[in-house]
Design an enzyme around this catalytic site. Structure first.
Site, PDB file in Angstrom:
ATOM      1  N   ASP A  38       0.877  -0.991  -0.031  1.00 15.80           N
ATOM      2  CA  ASP A  38       0.113   0.122  -0.097  1.00 15.80           C
ATOM      3  C   ASP A  38       0.735   1.287   0.080  1.00 15.80           C
ATOM      4  O   ASP A  38       1.943   1.157   0.496  1.00 15.80           O
ATOM      5  CB  ASP A  38      -0.859  -0.122   1.159  1.00 15.80           C
ATOM      6  CG  ASP A  38      -2.099   0.870   1.011  1.00 15.80           C
ATOM      7  OD1 ASP A  38      -3.276   0.317   0.923  1.00 15.80           O
ATOM      8  OD2 ASP A  38      -2.075   1.984   1.035  1.00 15.80           O
ATOM      9  N   ASP A  62       4.347   2.414  -4.068  1.00 12.49           N
ATOM     10  CA  ASP A  62       3.975   3.059  -4.971  1.00 12.49           C
ATOM     11  C   ASP A  62       3.587   2.172  -6.288  1.00 12.49           C
ATOM     12  O   ASP A  62       4.960   2.065  -6.849  1.00 12.49           O
ATOM     13  CB  ASP A  62       4.433   4.375  -5.136  1.00 12.49           C
ATOM     14  CG  ASP A  62       4.042   5.195  -6.417  1.00 12.49           C
ATOM     15  OD1 ASP A  62       2.914   4.585  -6.923  1.00 12.49           O
ATOM     16  OD2 ASP A  62       4.279   6.351  -6.524  1.00 12.49           O
ATOM     17  N   VAL A  63       2.688   1.839  -6.780  1.00 12.84           N
ATOM     18  CA  VAL A  63       2.416   0.901  -7.792  1.00 12.84           C
ATOM     19  C   VAL A  63       2.903   1.496  -9.052  1.00 12.84           C
ATOM     20  O   VAL A  63       3.111   0.773  -9.864  1.00 12.84           O
ATOM     21  CB  VAL A  63       1.053   0.018  -7.825  1.00 12.84           C
ATOM     22  CG1 VAL A  63       0.804  -0.622  -6.561  1.00 12.84           C
ATOM     23  CG2 VAL A  63       0.069   1.220  -8.056  1.00 12.84           C
ATOM     24  N   SER A 142     -13.352  -3.037 -13.430  1.00 10.95           N
ATOM     25  CA  SER A 142     -14.358  -2.295 -12.839  1.00 10.95           C
ATOM     26  C   SER A 142     -15.677  -2.119 -13.724  1.00 10.95           C
ATOM     27  O   SER A 142     -15.254  -2.443 -15.234  1.00 10.95           O
ATOM     28  CB  SER A 142     -14.365  -0.996 -12.500  1.00 10.95           C
ATOM     29  OG  SER A 142     -15.439  -0.094 -12.359  1.00 10.95           O
ATOM     30  N   TYR A 155     -10.950   7.040 -15.462  1.00 10.18           N
ATOM     31  CA  TYR A 155     -11.599   5.653 -14.780  1.00 10.18           C
ATOM     32  C   TYR A 155     -11.829   4.645 -15.686  1.00 10.18           C
ATOM     33  O   TYR A 155     -11.496   3.290 -15.731  1.00 10.18           O
ATOM     34  CB  TYR A 155     -12.063   5.987 -13.457  1.00 10.18           C
ATOM     35  CG  TYR A 155     -12.364   4.736 -12.632  1.00 10.18           C
ATOM     36  CD1 TYR A 155     -11.325   4.638 -11.852  1.00 10.18           C
ATOM     37  CD2 TYR A 155     -13.556   4.007 -12.815  1.00 10.18           C
ATOM     38  CE1 TYR A 155     -11.449   3.390 -10.727  1.00 10.18           C
ATOM     39  CE2 TYR A 155     -13.961   2.809 -11.781  1.00 10.18           C
ATOM     40  CZ  TYR A 155     -12.631   2.622 -10.857  1.00 10.18           C
ATOM     41  OH  TYR A 155     -12.938   1.655 -10.040  1.00 10.18           O
ATOM     42  N   LYS A 159     -10.012   1.055 -16.468  1.00  9.80           N
ATOM     43  CA  LYS A 159     -10.505  -0.163 -16.235  1.00  9.80           C
ATOM     44  C   LYS A 159     -10.759  -1.052 -17.641  1.00  9.80           C
ATOM     45  O   LYS A 159     -10.634  -2.424 -17.330  1.00  9.80           O
ATOM     46  CB  LYS A 159     -11.634   0.327 -15.294  1.00  9.80           C
ATOM     47  CG  LYS A 159     -11.372   0.558 -14.013  1.00  9.80           C
ATOM     48  CD  LYS A 159     -10.421  -0.414 -13.129  1.00  9.80           C
ATOM     49  CE  LYS A 159     -10.569  -0.077 -11.770  1.00  9.80           C
ATOM     50  NZ  LYS A 159      -9.435  -0.910 -11.016  1.00  9.80           N
TER      51      LYS A 159
END
Length: 247
Positions: A38, A62-63, A142, A155, A159
């Protein structure tokens, strides 16, 4: 009955709260050891401690940073000896109409969701190949990536991209015994969604044939299925968990 993930090692990004925490908890309940990644390292450590000493560790990550993602996965191998399951769950929202959305808001969402999932898939696959054992990678999409929602051009694009990424990666990695699947949650009851205005919440509920929002545990159950041998002949799939919304 043997737990579904007995002695498996999993990494869950965005695992300090919400859906990620539920997935980590469910995996541990089914015998796995979990590394929670995270951006908030303190929150990751606190969640890991709450989930059980020796069963989970928390790591700041940090992805969007490839070195940090690589280090997160290396930490799992160092701590628990292998990597069997990767869940790319970390995400943010920066909702705005396209007219008002800044380039920075667009880039932030694409970076966390799409670049983050790509980096997680890439580095997890490397660790699984190096370990010489089959694996499962689960990418969180999503319903917004299926239909597109007003105010979410960033977004929805990210997704939808996660779905394309998962299918392409599934084709590349199948010969290595690595399965890649995606989950598309619908309206899930979390602190974030319950904070939306009541009229918007009710409008969204009206679109759901089952008449209710889903729970984080219902997403975690599907992640468990995809992580386990119950889905051993499934790769490149997209699992909608929406209560029938927008079929």
């Amino acid at each position: 009955m043997t737990p579904l993930l007995q002695d498996k090692v999993a990494v869950v990004t965005g695992g300090a709260q919400g859906i990620g925490e539920a997935i980590a908890r469910t995996f541990i309940d089914h015998g796995a050891r979990v590394v929670i990644g995270d951006r908030d390292g303190a929150a990751a450590a606190a969640t890991a401690a709450a989930l059980g000493e020796g069963r989970a560790i928390g790591v700041a990550c940090d992805v969007t940073d490839g070195e940090q993602v690589s280090s997160l996965i290396a930490r799992a191998v160092e701590a628990f000896g292998a990597l069997d399951v990767m869940v790319n769950n970390a995400g943010i929202t920066r909702d705005a109409t396209m007219r008002k959305m800044s380039e920075e808001q667009f880039d932030q969402v694409i970076d966390v969701h799409l670049r983050g999932s790509w980096l997680g898939t890439k580095h997890a696959a490397e660790a699984m190949r190096d370990g010489g054992r089959p694996g499962a990678i689960i990418n969180m999409s999503s319903i917004s990536g299926k239909v597109g929602f007003f105010g979410q051009t960033n977004y929805s694009a990210a997704k939808a991209g996660v779905v394309g990424l998962s299918k392409a990666a599934a084709k590349e990695l199948a010969r290595h015994g690595i399965r890649v699947n995606a989950i598309q949650p619908g309206l899930i009851a979390t602190d974030m969604t319950r904070a939306m205005p009541e009229d918007i919440w009710e409008t969204k509920l009206a679109e759901i044939p089952m008449g209710r929002a889903g729970s984080v545990d219902e997403i975690a159950s599907v992640a468990l299925f995809l992580a386990s041998n119950l889905s051993s002949y499934m790769t490149g799939t997209v699992q909608e968990v929406t209560g029938g919304r927008l079929m």
